[in-house]
Scaffold this motif. Structure first.
Motif, PDB file in Angstrom:
ATOM      1  N   VAL A  49       0.839  -1.203   0.000  1.00 21.85           N
ATOM      2  CA  VAL A  49       0.000   0.000   0.000  1.00 21.85           C
ATOM      3  C   VAL A  49       0.872   1.251   0.000  1.00 21.85           C
ATOM      4  N   ALA A  52       2.412   1.641  -3.431  1.00 26.37           N
ATOM      5  CA  ALA A  52       1.382   2.054  -4.382  1.00 26.37           C
ATOM      6  C   ALA A  52       1.079   3.546  -4.238  1.00 26.37           C
ATOM      7  N   THR A  53       1.025   4.020  -3.005  1.00 22.99           N
ATOM      8  CA  THR A  53       0.766   5.442  -2.761  1.00 22.99           C
ATOM      9  C   THR A  53       1.860   6.293  -3.380  1.00 22.99           C
ATOM     10  N   GLN A  56       1.629   6.399  -7.058  1.00 21.86           N
ATOM     11  CA  GLN A  56       0.361   6.936  -7.549  1.00 21.86           C
ATOM     12  C   GLN A  56      -0.412   5.899  -8.356  1.00 21.86           C
ATOM     13  N   THR A  57      -0.562   4.729  -7.771  1.00 27.35           N
ATOM     14  CA  THR A  57      -1.333   3.661  -8.387  1.00 27.35           C
ATOM     15  C   THR A  57      -2.036   2.901  -7.275  1.00 27.35           C
ATOM     16  N   THR A  58      -2.608   1.779  -7.592  1.00 31.58           N
ATOM     17  CA  THR A  58      -3.310   0.986  -6.586  1.00 31.58           C
ATOM     18  C   THR A  58      -2.548  -0.306  -6.335  1.00 31.58           C
ATOM     19  N   ASP A  60      -3.856  -3.144  -6.338  1.00 32.18           N
ATOM     20  CA  ASP A  60      -4.371  -4.079  -7.341  1.00 32.18           C
ATOM     21  C   ASP A  60      -3.583  -3.999  -8.647  1.00 32.18           C
ATOM     22  N   ARG A  61      -3.294  -2.791  -9.073  1.00 29.93           N
ATOM     23  CA  ARG A  61      -2.532  -2.641 -10.328  1.00 29.93           C
ATOM     24  C   ARG A  61      -1.115  -3.154 -10.161  1.00 29.93           C
ATOM     25  N   ASP A  68      -8.514  -1.404 -12.936  1.00 29.94           N
ATOM     26  CA  ASP A  68      -9.309  -0.344 -12.314  1.00 29.94           C
ATOM     27  C   ASP A  68     -10.192   0.295 -13.371  1.00 29.94           C
TER      28      ASP A  68
END
Length: 111
Positions: A49, A52-53, A56-58, A60-61, A68
């Protein structure tokens, strides 16, 4: 997790930052982040997490779990958001002043 390692490298490249810079922004040592991008270790969920932050993505990606919905933001906006995520409040204030000055100059200059 091969896809995760590949996605980390790809996303950092899209944002125009090095893998070591991505790791630094996520608060990880270069060695630890290197283990992730070289597929030697798997991060825990909290670390995914955090990464990902910064990118700048998720999660999941990064983990390649589905797609998404919606159109992604332009890459330049994503790069700016990624860089902003690690700035101090004082630096954010400086950035805001610079952006406002740029916007004002665009608005008042003849085209």
């Amino acid at each position: 997790m091969d896809l995760f390692a590949s996605n980390l490298k790809k996303r950092a490249a899209e944002l125009g930052i090095s893998n070591s810079e991505a790791g630094r922004r996520a608060g990880l040592s270069e060695r630890r982040y290197g283990n992730y991008i070289n597929n030697r270790r798997e991060p825990d969920l909290a670390t995914v997490v955090r990464i990902a932050t910064v990118l700048q993505t998720t999660p999941d990606r990064l983990l390649s779990f589905g797609e998404d919905a919606g159109e992604p933001e332009p890459i330049s906006r994503q790069r700016i958001q990624a860089a902003i995520s690690v700035l101090s409040p004082e630096d954010l204030e400086r950035v805001a002043i610079m952006v406002e000055a740029l916007a004002d100059k665009r608005h008042t200059s003849p085209e």
